[in-house]
Design an enzyme around this catalytic site. Structure first.
Site, PDB file in Angstrom:
ATOM      1  N   HIS A 110       0.845  -1.188   0.000  1.00 26.58           N
ATOM      2  CA  HIS A 110       0.000   0.000   0.000  1.00 26.58           C
ATOM      3  C   HIS A 110       0.884   1.243   0.000  1.00 26.58           C
ATOM      4  CE1 HIS A 110      -3.642  -2.290   0.602  1.00 26.58           C
ATOM      5  NE2 HIS A 110      -3.102  -2.905   1.641  1.00 26.58           N
ATOM      6  N   CYS A 152      -0.397   1.830  -5.374  1.00 29.17           N
ATOM      7  CA  CYS A 152      -1.089   3.043  -5.821  1.00 29.17           C
ATOM      8  C   CYS A 152      -0.076   4.169  -6.018  1.00 29.17           C
ATOM      9  CB  CYS A 152      -2.142   3.459  -4.794  1.00 29.17           C
ATOM     10  SG  CYS A 152      -3.482   2.263  -4.585  1.00 29.17           S
TER      11      CYS A 152
END
Length: 275
Positions: A110, A152
């Site tokens: 993440h 991301c």
């Protein structure tokens, strides 16, 4: 770090079956949160599957995790890269590289604009990563380096790189999310990230004699498959991507150097004696 890394590096380990004179070129340091194999939500303890049909257990006997759980910290990661480890650290937990080594660094997890999270408790920034790579270059710890990140806003992580001979790929551009793939209703999570899934699918067709080059790798997981927009950076790399084979980093074979002289093993004496 996600468990799909186990399959990625397990794929690379297939090249361990090469003749003995070639095996010393492949050394894997695997950092893994390792929080799923024995999780109480896992219906099949001590196994981790990367496919919803449970076709492949990526947590098999041939997977060796070097840093797991609370060992997976930003500090340890940077120490492995730069070689600043305690003298008691075993060879299996060291990056045994020099100025002739091609290094692949694959990170997934993440992240956001300019950072990647470690264990949901700390994060590494793109500046810290760039400075670590510069230290590696100054200390002659790599010849060429391939950096791949699946998270991301992944492209933000290579924006600050400034050291020579680095090629970088990311699963998404700044402002984009990287999406997951293959939900498993039994455990309530997705089993893999989209970019990693299609990258592994591409690598399944690569063999030690393959002539596929980095431009082929750049085409993996277009936006129609990834939903996000993969990116790459090559301006720091000295070779044309067309001439860089996939096998220079995945399952590479180092050229054997033959010399007619012998080297004394005394570390304080580097003189060569002619035979």
């Amino acid at each position: 770090m996600h468990h799909e890394l186990e399959k990625l590096f397990g794929y690379m380990s297939e090249f361990d079956q090469l003749p003995a004179c070639m095996t010393d070129v492949l050394h894997i340091v695997l950092m893994l949160a390792d929080d799923m194999a024995c999780n109480h939500r896992n219906p099949k303890p001590a196994t981790v599957f990367s496919h919803k049909n449970m076709e492949l257990n990526v947590y098999g006997d041939d997977v060796e995790v070097d840093y797991r759980g609370y060992e997976v910290t930003v500090e340890n990661f940077l120490r492995v890269l730069t070689g600043r480890l305690p003298a008691s650290t075993p060879r299996s937990k060291r990056l045994l590289s020099d100025d002739r080594s091609n290094i692949l660094i694959y990170m997934t997890g993440h992240g956001g604009n300019g950072f990647l999270k470690f264990q949901d408790s700390e994060e590494i920034t793109n500046v810290e990563l760039a400075d670590a790579f510069e230290q590696m270059w100054q200390k002659r710890r790599y010849n060429e380096l391939l950096f791949i990140i699946d998270t991301c806003q992944g492209a933000s992580m290579y924006e600050r790189f400034y050291s020579p001979n680095i090629m970088a790929l990311a699963s998404s551009q700044v402002g984009e999310d990287s999406l997951s793939h293959q939900p498993d209703l039994a455990i309530g999570v997705h089993l893999m990230d989209r970019y990693t899934f299609y990258l592994l699918e591409f690598l399944e067709d690569i063999h030690p004699a393959s002539q596929s080059n980095m431009n082929d790798l750049f085409k993996v997981c277009p936006k129609s498959q990834c939903v996000s927009t993969p990116g790459h950076r090559t301006d720091l790399f000295q070779r044309n991507p067309n001439s860089v084979l996939i096998t220079d980093f995945f399952g590479s074979v180092r050229k054997v150097e033959i010399t007619m002289s012998t080297m004394k093993l005394n570390p304080n004496n580097t003189e060569r004696t002619e035979m």
